[in-house]
Design an enzyme around this catalytic site. Structure first.
Site, PDB file in Angstrom:
ATOM      1  N   LYS A  22       1.885   6.547   8.305  1.00 29.29           N
ATOM      2  CA  LYS A  22       2.820   5.869   7.488  1.00 29.29           C
ATOM      3  C   LYS A  22       2.258   4.741   6.541  1.00 29.29           C
ATOM      4  CE  LYS A  22       6.939   3.202   8.915  1.00 29.29           C
ATOM      5  NZ  LYS A  22       7.789   2.869  10.353  1.00 29.29           N
ATOM      6  N   SER A  74      12.372   3.810  10.113  1.00 29.96           N
ATOM      7  CA  SER A  74      11.644   3.658   8.858  1.00 29.96           C
ATOM      8  C   SER A  74      10.645   4.687   8.707  1.00 29.96           C
ATOM      9  CB  SER A  74      11.205   2.275   8.670  1.00 29.96           C
ATOM     10  OG  SER A  74      10.251   1.773   9.802  1.00 29.96           O
ATOM     11  N   SER A  89      12.105   2.862  14.709  1.00 25.59           N
ATOM     12  CA  SER A  89      11.329   3.476  13.716  1.00 25.59           C
ATOM     13  C   SER A  89      10.851   4.886  13.857  1.00 25.59           C
ATOM     14  CB  SER A  89      10.811   2.609  12.899  1.00 25.59           C
ATOM     15  OG  SER A  89      11.556   1.797  12.338  1.00 25.59           O
TER      16      SER A  89
END
Length: 468
Positions: free
Chosen positions: A81, A156, A180
């Site tokens: 990420k 996220s 997330s």
């Protein structure tokens, strides 16, 4: 390479690589091909790294052919990420304010997956600084759900979940400061797992240093255990890093649930899930009694919703990091994010520290709760899906940017290990997540419980394959 390998588990692929039935080069080429072919529709990647990935794949293949000792993740494609540093690559954290930033070091988890032979193919999309539980940012635009392009995969860790659910990589590295990993896992039918706070070191320092975890998104519990094992362990660069041996998570995934004391809480005392989510998640939770667990329903886990504690801590951290932009270049920020950052920065010192001390009391409350139980189960989310472009579900419009998720953020405040697994499919054709929380340092029990659920309800990525 044919599409038959796209949805294989990491554990299966690992065995095929070790026995020379599948080439790391072939796996990497297929992952890059899938990533490029789906990028226009899914937008899972902030950045692809084809040259670096191909070079690493060639080295991995040479090691297999020489008969070298192979790492835990040898030859397996993976993504990281864009809240994690990858040396020499853009490190924007999903924000236009950081668009020109380039990392000079690898984050510990990135170092470790590389050392264990994994092939990093790129960096995945995130909402701005991980501030939203949905998959969009002003920098990268909208990331979409592989099962239904009109839906969000959650956030996220949006791109990480989309890439795994679409059969691009078998697993992915994500972060979790308020849910997330677990939120997108629930929305996409995957396993999302964060170990005990500090078990996986976080460095460079996060904008939310007392909440942030690095963890795993995968298609199976065993794969999440495998990846978490590879990235866990003490690192002096993280002041919160946990010392001592890493639990045997792979062994825990094979363990019986007999005698495990399980609390099932439909609402934690304050959440407002749909009746369908409650029915699906509750049925799976109660079914654990059929395989030896002792299941008890507990309506109220918390005396009050700890949302204000979480918001004070999370958004104050991000707001402090972005203060200059909030004050002088607000137009660069996601408007919804800018609004909550302004509120967090307006806190006075006294009110902030009042929430800090309440957080310590919350941890004590959880210590007492887990004297009676080994695991706490709840829905992961109050809903099964959300359309792209929506920050907050219409039926929960009285809640804020993150607090509508209800279930995940309390366990970032306490730092406890937690996972989400697929409990079933709702009437809209989308997955419903079940959250499993363990006591402090109780990662093995979380994996044990998650794997038990997976054995008796083998859903997740097997239910429906990506439409892209």
């Amino acid at each position: 390479m044919s599409a038959e390998f796209d949805f294989m588990s990491a554990s299966e692929l690992r065995q095929l690589v070790a026995t020379r039935q599948v080439s790391p080069v072939e796996l990497t080429e297929r992952a890059l091909e899938r990533a490029e072919a789906t990028q226009d529709r899914l937008n899972a990647f902030f950045l692809l790294m084809p040259e670096e990935a191909r070079a690493a794949a060639r080295r991995a293949e040479e090691a297999v052919m020489r008969g070298d000792h192979l790492g835990l993740l040898h030859g397996l494609p993976i993504s990281a990420k864009d809240l994690m540093a990858v040396a020499g690559q853009p490190y924007a954290s999903g924000s236009r304010t950081m668009a020109g930033n380039v990392a000079t070091v690898d984050a510990p988890a990135v170092e470790r997956v590389k050392a264990q032979g994994a092939i990093l193919i790129g960096k995945t999309t995130t909402s701005e600084f991980g501030c939203k539980p949905v998959g969009d940012s002003p920098l990268t635009g909208i990331t979409r759900h592989p099962w239904d392009l009109s839906k969000t995969p959650g956030g996220s860790s949006a791109g990480a979940a989309a890439s795994v659910a679409a059969g691009i990589t078998p697993f992915a590295l994500g972060t979790d400061g308020g849910g997330s990993l677990r939120i997108p896992a629930a929305f996409t039918g995957l396993v999302g797992f964060k170990a005990q706070f500090g078990r996986v070191p976080v460095w460079p320092t996060s904008a939310t240093p007392t909440l942030a975890h690095v963890g795993s998104l995968a298609r199976t519990v065993a794969d999440a255990a495998l990846l978490t094992t590879a990235i866990s362990g003490y690192d002096a660069r993280d002041p919160f890093s946990v010392t001592g041996p890493v639990p045997d998570l792979l062994g825990a995934a094979k363990s019986s649930l007999s005698g495990l004391r399980v609390a099932w809480s439909p609402t934690l005392g304050y959440a407002r899930p749909t009746s369908e989510v409650l029915e699906i998640a509750g049925a799976v939770a109660h079914s654990l009694s059929e395989i030896g667990a002792l299941v008890e329903e507990v309506d109220r886990v918390f005396e009050a919703d700890p949302a204000d504690m979480w918001m004070a801590e999370f958004y104050a951290g991000v707001g402090t990091r972005l203060r200059r932009f909030v004050e002088t270049q607000r137009d660069l920020l996601d408007p919804a994010v800018a609004e909550v950052l302004e509120a967090a920065l307006a806190q006075d010192m006294r009110s902030y520290y009042e929430t800090v001390f309440r957080r310590y009391a919350l941890r004590d409350e959880m210590l007492r709760f887990f004297e009676r139980y080994d695991l706490l189960l709840s829905p992961t989310l109050p809903i099964s899906s959300l359309e792209t472009g929506c920050d907050i579900p219409a039926e929960l419009s009285d809640r804020s940017l993150v607090t509508w998720v209800f279930y995940t953020y309390p366990f970032n405040l306490t730092g406890q290990p937690a996972a989400s697994v697929c409990a079933g499919i709702a009437s809209d054709g989308m997955p419903v997540g079940l959250q499993i929380v363990g006591r402090a340092l109780g990662e093995a029990d979380v994996i044990r419980g998650a794997a038990g659920i997976e054995r008796i309800h083998p859903l997740g990525y097997n239910v429906k394959r990506s439409l892209v």
